[in-house]
Design a protein around this motif. Sequence first.
Motif, PDB file in Angstrom:
ATOM      1  N   SER A   1       8.379  -6.540  -0.158  1.00  0.00           N
ATOM      2  CA  SER A   1       9.018  -5.362  -0.749  1.00  0.00           C
ATOM      3  C   SER A   1       8.026  -4.469  -1.470  1.00  0.00           C
ATOM      4  O   SER A   1       8.376  -3.374  -1.887  1.00  0.00           O
ATOM      5  CB  SER A   1      10.099  -5.794  -1.737  1.00  0.00           C
ATOM      6  OG  SER A   1      11.098  -6.511  -1.072  1.00  0.00           O
TER       7      SER A   1
ATOM      8  N   SER B   1       5.393  -1.790  -1.736  1.00  0.00           N
ATOM      9  CA  SER B   1       5.086  -0.679  -0.828  1.00  0.00           C
ATOM     10  C   SER B   1       3.628  -0.560  -0.442  1.00  0.00           C
ATOM     11  O   SER B   1       3.327  -0.148   0.668  1.00  0.00           O
ATOM     12  CB  SER B   1       5.484   0.655  -1.443  1.00  0.00           C
ATOM     13  OG  SER B   1       6.646   0.588  -2.151  1.00  0.00           O
ATOM     14  N   SER B   2       2.739  -0.854  -1.381  1.00  0.00           N
ATOM     15  CA  SER B   2       1.319  -0.663  -1.118  1.00  0.00           C
ATOM     16  C   SER B   2       0.506  -1.476  -2.112  1.00  0.00           C
ATOM     17  O   SER B   2       1.018  -1.931  -3.138  1.00  0.00           O
ATOM     18  CB  SER B   2       0.953   0.819  -1.247  1.00  0.00           C
ATOM     19  OG  SER B   2       1.069   1.220  -2.614  1.00  0.00           O
TER      20      SER B   2
ATOM     21  N   HIS C   1       0.600   0.012  -5.567  1.00  0.00           N
ATOM     22  CA  HIS C   1       1.824  -0.375  -6.285  1.00  0.00           C
ATOM     23  C   HIS C   1       1.648  -1.766  -6.892  1.00  0.00           C
ATOM     24  O   HIS C   1       2.000  -1.997  -8.045  1.00  0.00           O
ATOM     25  CB  HIS C   1       3.034  -0.380  -5.347  1.00  0.00           C
ATOM     26  CG  HIS C   1       3.618   0.960  -5.104  1.00  0.00           C
ATOM     27  ND1 HIS C   1       3.121   1.828  -4.161  1.00  0.00           N
ATOM     28  CD2 HIS C   1       4.663   1.595  -5.673  1.00  0.00           C
ATOM     29  CE1 HIS C   1       3.835   2.933  -4.159  1.00  0.00           C
ATOM     30  NE2 HIS C   1       4.783   2.822  -5.076  1.00  0.00           N
TER      31      HIS C   1
ATOM     32  N   SER D   1       3.263  -5.244   6.546  1.00  0.00           N
ATOM     33  CA  SER D   1       4.637  -4.800   6.301  1.00  0.00           C
ATOM     34  C   SER D   1       4.720  -3.285   6.355  1.00  0.00           C
ATOM     35  O   SER D   1       5.636  -2.711   6.952  1.00  0.00           O
ATOM     36  CB  SER D   1       5.115  -5.317   4.948  1.00  0.00           C
ATOM     37  OG  SER D   1       6.393  -4.820   4.665  1.00  0.00           O
ATOM     38  N   THR D   2       3.753  -2.604   5.742  1.00  0.00           N
ATOM     39  CA  THR D   2       3.724  -1.140   5.731  1.00  0.00           C
ATOM     40  C   THR D   2       3.532  -0.592   7.141  1.00  0.00           C
ATOM     41  O   THR D   2       4.202   0.354   7.543  1.00  0.00           O
ATOM     42  CB  THR D   2       2.590  -0.640   4.813  1.00  0.00           C
ATOM     43  OG1 THR D   2       2.790  -1.178   3.516  1.00  0.00           O
ATOM     44  CG2 THR D   2       2.553   0.871   4.732  1.00  0.00           C
TER      45      THR D   2
ATOM     46  N   SER E   1       6.749  -0.926   9.148  1.00  0.00           N
ATOM     47  CA  SER E   1       7.734   0.079   8.751  1.00  0.00           C
ATOM     48  C   SER E   1       7.394   1.433   9.352  1.00  0.00           C
ATOM     49  O   SER E   1       8.272   2.144   9.840  1.00  0.00           O
ATOM     50  CB  SER E   1       7.793   0.197   7.226  1.00  0.00           C
ATOM     51  OG  SER E   1       8.287  -0.988   6.668  1.00  0.00           O
TER      52      SER E   1
END
Length: 111
Positions: free
Chosen positions: A3, A5-6, A9, A93-94, A97
């Motif tokens: 979860s 984002s980067s 983050h 994950s990024t 997406s």
Amino acid sequence: MTSVSSVPHLEAMLLFHREPALRRTAAEVARALYLPEAAVADLLRALCGAGILACDEACYWYAPSEPLARALDSLDKAYRDNLVGVTHLIHNSTQKSAMRFSEAFKWRKDN
């Protein structure tokens, strides 16, 4: 972890997590993360919206719920123990997406 984002983050979350009593401005966080202040201000607002930070007009501070604080404790430990693995997980994950998003705009023969 998926979860997050980067990596910026994650780094911002952990900056506050590791010194929870400190209040920081966006400029201070930007200097600590070596990022532009405008980008950091957006990132910090997102962390406020996620319930990790609280803020007023000038400062941000660590303010997660107890369950979220425990999850961030685990995330901090995982990051310390396996920095490369955690960053790869975030990047993968990024990328997935972004690929799913771009797939939505591809023209198909049947369209």
